[in-house]
Design a protein around this motif. Structure first.
Motif, PDB file in Angstrom:
ATOM      1  N   GLY A  31      -9.257   3.628  11.987  1.00 40.13           N
ATOM      2  CA  GLY A  31      -7.978   3.443  11.850  1.00 40.13           C
ATOM      3  C   GLY A  31      -7.497   2.239  10.997  1.00 40.13           C
ATOM      4  N   CYS A  32      -6.255   2.019  10.847  1.00 42.63           N
ATOM      5  CA  CYS A  32      -5.960   0.755   9.894  1.00 42.63           C
ATOM      6  C   CYS A  32      -4.857   0.233  10.710  1.00 42.63           C
ATOM      7  N   THR A  33      -4.790  -1.145  10.805  1.00 35.95           N
ATOM      8  CA  THR A  33      -3.847  -1.931  11.535  1.00 35.95           C
ATOM      9  C   THR A  33      -2.814  -2.607  10.861  1.00 35.95           C
ATOM     10  N   ALA A  34      -3.222  -2.903   9.568  1.00 39.42           N
ATOM     11  CA  ALA A  34      -2.242  -3.668   8.829  1.00 39.42           C
ATOM     12  C   ALA A  34      -2.889  -3.310   7.298  1.00 39.42           C
ATOM     13  N   VAL A  35      -2.089  -3.775   6.481  1.00 38.63           N
ATOM     14  CA  VAL A  35      -2.367  -3.861   4.976  1.00 38.63           C
ATOM     15  C   VAL A  35      -1.479  -4.945   4.107  1.00 38.63           C
ATOM     16  N   ARG A  36      -2.145  -5.521   3.257  1.00 40.58           N
ATOM     17  CA  ARG A  36      -1.425  -6.538   2.639  1.00 40.58           C
ATOM     18  C   ARG A  36      -1.742  -6.526   1.065  1.00 40.58           C
ATOM     19  N   THR A  37      -0.665  -6.731   0.352  1.00 39.29           N
ATOM     20  CA  THR A  37      -1.112  -6.628  -0.942  1.00 39.29           C
ATOM     21  C   THR A  37      -0.501  -8.015  -1.599  1.00 39.29           C
ATOM     22  N   HIS A  38      -1.307  -8.383  -2.847  1.00 38.89           N
ATOM     23  CA  HIS A  38      -0.822  -9.715  -3.272  1.00 38.89           C
ATOM     24  C   HIS A  38      -0.761  -9.306  -4.718  1.00 38.89           C
ATOM     25  N   PHE A  39       0.387  -9.632  -5.414  1.00 38.23           N
ATOM     26  CA  PHE A  39       0.307  -9.644  -6.892  1.00 38.23           C
ATOM     27  C   PHE A  39       0.276 -10.858  -7.727  1.00 38.23           C
ATOM     28  N   GLU A  64       1.327   3.006  -1.423  1.00 37.53           N
ATOM     29  CA  GLU A  64       2.058   2.291  -0.547  1.00 37.53           C
ATOM     30  C   GLU A  64       3.053   3.161   0.415  1.00 37.53           C
ATOM     31  N   SER A  65       3.714   4.309  -0.067  1.00 32.12           N
ATOM     32  CA  SER A  65       4.607   5.180   0.547  1.00 32.12           C
ATOM     33  C   SER A  65       3.861   5.581   1.678  1.00 32.12           C
ATOM     34  N   MET A  66       2.604   6.190   1.388  1.00 33.47           N
ATOM     35  CA  MET A  66       1.949   6.883   2.429  1.00 33.47           C
ATOM     36  C   MET A  66       1.428   5.852   3.656  1.00 33.47           C
ATOM     37  N   VAL A  67       1.094   4.865   3.282  1.00 32.98           N
ATOM     38  CA  VAL A  67       0.919   3.830   4.102  1.00 32.98           C
ATOM     39  C   VAL A  67       2.040   3.345   5.210  1.00 32.98           C
ATOM     40  N   GLN A  68       3.288   3.241   4.431  1.00 33.45           N
ATOM     41  CA  GLN A  68       4.508   2.683   5.263  1.00 33.45           C
ATOM     42  C   GLN A  68       4.962   3.910   6.118  1.00 33.45           C
TER      43      GLN A  68
END
Length: 92
Positions: A31-39, A64-68
């Motif tokens: 599983g995944c507990t968090a995702v972070r993006t940095h531009f 991003e929509s699928m993760v959220q």
């Protein structure tokens, strides 16, 4: 289409994920507990235009929509050309 020039742009994505259980015992779980993006962006364009482009890109990003928000997942499996039913995996 928004026409904005960039000198340089990159995106870094970090995931906090886990893998537990045993493959041999059939108890593996991930599983995944968090995702972070940095531009990181370099552009001579006005800040408001760049911000609007990034906002549009993020709002239009399927990943991003699928993760959220969770979406239904349907799986099918074929083995040697024939459907294979797997409890908890396939919907039949």
């Amino acid at each position: 289409m928004m026409k904005i020039s960039f000198k340089k742009a990159s995106c870094k994505v970090d995931f906090d994920y886990f893998l537990k259980g045993s493959v041999l015992k059939g108890t593996v779980e991930s599983g995944c507990t968090a995702v972070r993006t940095h531009f990181t962006v370099e552009s001579d364009e006005p800040e408001e235009k760049v911000a609007a482009l990034i906002r549009n890109a993020k709002q239009g990003c399927f990943a991003e929509s699928m993760v959220q928000s969770a979406v239904p997942l349907t799986s099918t499996v074929d083995l040697n050309g024939k459907p294979l039913s797997l409890d908890g995996i396939t919907g039949d």
